[in-house]
Design an enzyme around this catalytic site. Structure first.
Site, PDB file in Angstrom:
ATOM      1  CB  SER A  24      -0.899   0.010   1.248  1.00 33.55           C
ATOM      2  OG  SER A  24      -0.084  -0.015   2.423  1.00 33.55           O
ATOM      3  CB  SER A  43       2.278  -2.119   2.874  1.00 33.02           C
ATOM      4  OG  SER A  43       1.012  -2.700   2.863  1.00 33.02           O
TER       5      SER A  43
END
Length: 436
Positions: free
Chosen positions: A80, A104
């Site tokens: 992310s 992430s």
């Protein structure tokens, strides 16, 4: 949900960088509340991968495509922490911080051709990091080379009285030694990571990397992490359960967005959260609350915690058998175009993309993704090194040796630079004519 919110204090990692004279460039884009693996679900829109505009990728595309619209076919950064990876990759900054709960930091690093480092759990303070999964979250470091990652880690690591999960030792800056002899190293190749979905190119680079270590005298052995196949399901249950708990703080009372409904407190809560969270966040809260229901708690959450222990033990057993570092892929393939990525929903994509990375978070181990080469499409491919808990320095030393051997090419953004400079020239001419 946090639009316009200005925090009253800095995160420990940010403060430590500032204390050492670092210059903060700004904040980077990401999937909302770090939930995703493409950086496509942020409130500011999706993050574009700088390699979409690289000379290496564009030349390969020209050979294959005939009149396709280049502008609409840009690539995702992974996620992310995609904004941080894009910023480092495009030479906007030397280093960026991300968060790593299930990969992430390492996932976007692999897609953007940079180094993504996830420290051991407890080595770096989480104070000021908005929690996703308290038991797995670690601030991640993104840089263009391993030495830079080590420099940043030297500043960030160490005890923080504001975070009870940090180690007791104070951190101290360190220099990575240059490894000249790898003959004493034992590199483990987990056989469970050879999954059918793994692209043939990534498999080939993984194999070549293992051969490189072997040819330089290292001992390379196949190892087994038998509970790997259960890890993604286990991760999903634990992740959503902790998300449901953590997201309860965003209720419209203390800070952040608040809706206009004032019929009752309950109605205000519900409307605030409906307006403030996107579908992905709301979906994970719902799933987490389902797993935590009284009748489901033992069957889901408790069972997942037991499986998590088995997964952590798999790593302990492998490292106890004499293996120093594990070598695995970071992602299944190189970065894909945005339009292809969004054909699948966020939940499916996260389950696919976190396959090689999330087990490390459940075990609390350090891991680093290092760019190895460009694919046939001219896009970066990364490989992951996993180390023993709190042997971050040894892990980075091995990664630095590998980085030196593979000599990953620098991204060429010349066309983009030329476009920018021509725009700059036009603006300069316009301002000159205004002055006259």
């Amino acid at each position: 949900m946090l639009k316009g919110y200005v925090p009253p204090y800095n995160a420990t990692v940010v403060q430590r960088l500032l204390d050492q004279g670092a210059v903060l460039m700004g904040k980077t884009n990401l999937d909302e509340f770090a939930m995703g693996s493409g950086s496509t679900d942020g409130v500011f829109g999706p993050v574009k991968n700088p390699w979409s505009y690289s000379k290496q990728y564009r030349e390969k595309r020209k050979q294959k495509s005939h009149g396709e619209n280049e502008d609409s076919n840009w690539l995702i950064t992974g996620g992310s922490s995609g904004g941080s990876a894009a910023a480092v990759s495009a030479f906007t900054c030397f280093a960026a911080l991300g968060s790593d709960t299930g990969g992430s930091t390492r996932n976007p690093a692999a897609h953007c051709g940079i180094v993504g480092f996830k420290p051991s759990y407890g080595l770096v303070s989480r104070h000021g990091l908005i929690p996703l999964v308290n038991s797995m979250d670690v601030p991640g470091i993104l840089t263009r080379c391993v030495d830079d990652a080590a420099t940043v880690l030297g500043v960030l690591a160490g005890h923080d009285p504001k975070d009870s999960t940090t180690i007791q030792d104070p951190g101290k800056p360190f220099m990575l030694s240059s490894l000249t002899d790898v003959s004493k190293l034992c590199i483990g190749i987990p056989k469970e990571y050879l999954v059918p979905e793994l692209s043939s190119e990534v498999r080939s680079f993984w194999s070549k990397a293992a051969n490189l270590f072997e040819s330089e005298g290292a001992k390379v052995i196949e190892v087994s992490l038998p509970h790997t196949s259960y890890s993604i399901v286990c991760y999903h249950v634990l992740c959503t359960s902790e998300v449901a708990s953590n997201m309860a703080r965003f209720d419209g009372l203390e800070y952040g967005h608040r809706c206009d409904i004032d019929v009752s407190t309950e109605a205000m809560y519900a409307a605030t959260r409906r307006e403030g969270f996107n579908d992905v966040v709301r979906g994970r809260i719902l799933a987490g609350n389902f797993f935590l229901l009284k009748e489901n708690y033992a069957n889901y959450f408790i069972k997942a915690q037991k499986v998590r222990r088995l997964i952590a033990n798999d790593f302990v057993n492998v490292f106890n058998s004499g293996v120093d570092v594990l070598l695995t892929p970071t992602t299944l393939s190189e970065a894909v175009p945005y339009l292809e990525f969004i054909k699948e929903d966020n939940r499916t994509r996260s389950a696919q993309d976190d396959i090689f990375t999330q087990a490390v978070n459940m075990a609390g181990l350090p891991a680093v993704s290092v760019p190895v080469a460009l694919s046939n499409q001219g896009l970066p491919v990364g490989l992951q090194f996993i180390g023993r808990a709190f042997c971050d320095q040894q892990l980075l030393t091995v990664a630095k040796w590998f980085e030196k051997q593979v000599q990953f090419p620098v991204i060429h953004l010349q066309e983009l630079m030329d476009d920018c400079s021509s725009v700059f020239e036009i603006e300069k001419l316009a301002s000159v004519s205004l002055k006259q």
